[in-house]
Design an enzyme around this catalytic site. Sequence first.
Site, PDB file in Angstrom:
ATOM      1  CB  SER A 194      -0.908   0.000   1.231  1.00 11.92           C
ATOM      2  OG  SER A 194      -1.712  -1.157   1.264  1.00 11.92           O
ATOM      3  CE1 TYR A 195      -1.105   3.662   2.643  1.00  5.83           C
ATOM      4  CE2 TYR A 195      -0.461   2.193   4.417  1.00  5.83           C
ATOM      5  CZ  TYR A 195      -1.438   2.913   3.754  1.00  5.83           C
ATOM      6  OH  TYR A 195      -2.731   2.877   4.198  1.00  5.83           O
ATOM      7  CB  VAL A 206      10.051  -4.974  -2.535  1.00  6.20           C
ATOM      8  CG1 VAL A 206      11.361  -5.739  -2.334  1.00  6.20           C
ATOM      9  CG2 VAL A 206       9.339  -4.796  -1.209  1.00  6.20           C
ATOM     10  CE  LYS A 210       8.121  -2.512   3.271  1.00  8.92           C
ATOM     11  NZ  LYS A 210       7.578  -3.313   4.385  1.00  8.92           N
ATOM     12  CG  ASP A 259      -0.223  -9.075   6.526  1.00  3.18           C
ATOM     13  OD1 ASP A 259      -1.239  -9.742   6.225  1.00  3.18           O
ATOM     14  OD2 ASP A 259       0.309  -8.265   5.742  1.00  3.18           O
TER      15      ASP A 259
END
Length: 544
Positions: A22-23, A26, A41, A135
């Site tokens: 989302s923000y 990579v 990243k 996650d």
Amino acid sequence: MSGDTFLTELGYKLGKTIGEGSYSKVKVGSSKKYRENVAIKVVDRKKAPPDFVNKFLPRELAILRGIKHPHIVQVYEFIEVCNGKLYIVMEQAATDLLQLIQHRGHIPCNEARHFFSQIACAVKYLHEHDIVHRDLKCENILLTEEMQVKITDFGFGKKIHGYPDLSSTYCGSAAYAPPEVLMGVPYDPKKYDIWSLGIILYVIVTGCMPFDDSNISKLPKSQQKGVVYPDSIQLEDKCQTLIRELLQFCPSGRPAANQIVKHIWLRDNKWPCNMSGSKLLAQLGYKLGKTIGEGSYSKVKEAISKKYNKNVAIKVVDRKKVPKDFASKFLPRELAILRGIKHPHIVHVYEFIEVRNGKVYIVMELVSTNLLQLIQQRTCVSCQEAKCLFSQITKAIKYLHERDIVHRDLKCENILLTEQMQVKLADFGFGRKSRGYPELSTTYCGSAAYSPPEVLLGVPYDPKKYDIWSMGVILYVIVTGYMPFNDSSISKLPEKQLMGVIYPEEIMLEEKCQSLIEKLLTFSPPMRPTANQVTRHAWFRERK
């Protein structure tokens, strides 16, 4: 100073984007400092919302700075730039668990145990340090060339302060989230991770998700009913038991990470060493037959399989009888490659079986003959048939090279043929995963008759160009029935290769076929075409 310029000064060169969140993005990067490709990243604080910049990002950085485990992605350094960009330099992995499952459909229990035990060990390490991930999903389980697990993406990770430090933030992916998170009640974040482990294990062994997440509001009801397994999947009872324990609807009923690593299914990691190979295979539904192939350090046997209801080929390797270099270097590479590929013109592997006594059994599809045997029976093959066979070989090599996998032992004996004359490329004993150009190899491997001049001369070589040369030798053999160069004296072979090929007078070849052979057998490696260019050669476009 721009971020790219700053990275260049630090010895990094950014490449293609390999992942996007989302923000963040990579990217692949080459590193002079670490002398290998890395993953970088890139986070732009100015484009991310305040909640992410002030809460989640600082947590992620704090976690990454404080952890070190063989099955968690290693971070080399953090680079912050005054323009708001942050660069996190990490080890690069070859693929991820989701991609592997998409290639393979589902993973047999023996292999699944290999992957899941590593994942469970990493989560145990985190939980012992009161760190939660929140996650965990197949996309966040990276895999190295050697098929070693590396957990990544701690964007929703946090440090907790012991039980009962409950969380209330809804985060992660709905398909991997437990019922208490979906229902919006405060939850134990460690039990969140345990539930996600259950989803991951189910996906590994079945190739599909356990619950339909198309309607999130109805998902908790589905989760409460429990999992159903596809009719086509036969799972060990102990594996099903572990999945059931991980996916307990009530959080308190789920085991802790340190209990999972001690589960009886994971302890059955290898078969007992006092069991003979034939008895072990019989228990798994295989009956060994005659030997149909033999290499330097392995044998291939025909076998009847109850499990797959067909005859199969089983490659048997005894680690104790092979050189250390083969056991520690070449065999792990071969197993890693075979686990990660799936293509209609590459031999299909059904499962891997490892025994404590050092033996490895690779169960593969059984193929009736090989290209060398066909040529020996027929002397040579017509141009139209040659075009059909060679186009399949080319497609398989293109697939491998696009994934930076090289074979380094392409020869007619390793081109298997089905009864329908479908090509199946086999024997990845000298295969390896390269990290892109210009990563040169120095290992002399393969067969001299199919080796390019740079390998015979003992200079560092581009392994992809090695494969291209071998393809040229194979095509020449297919259309003429002869080897292009006399390899009786290996020391003189490069001189003959430099002079180029001569065709037998009795063989009439299409000019475009000759043109392709000459391109493939160009003495200078940079002048040889890529596999992608070979597939588009004019000779293939002329079909009658």
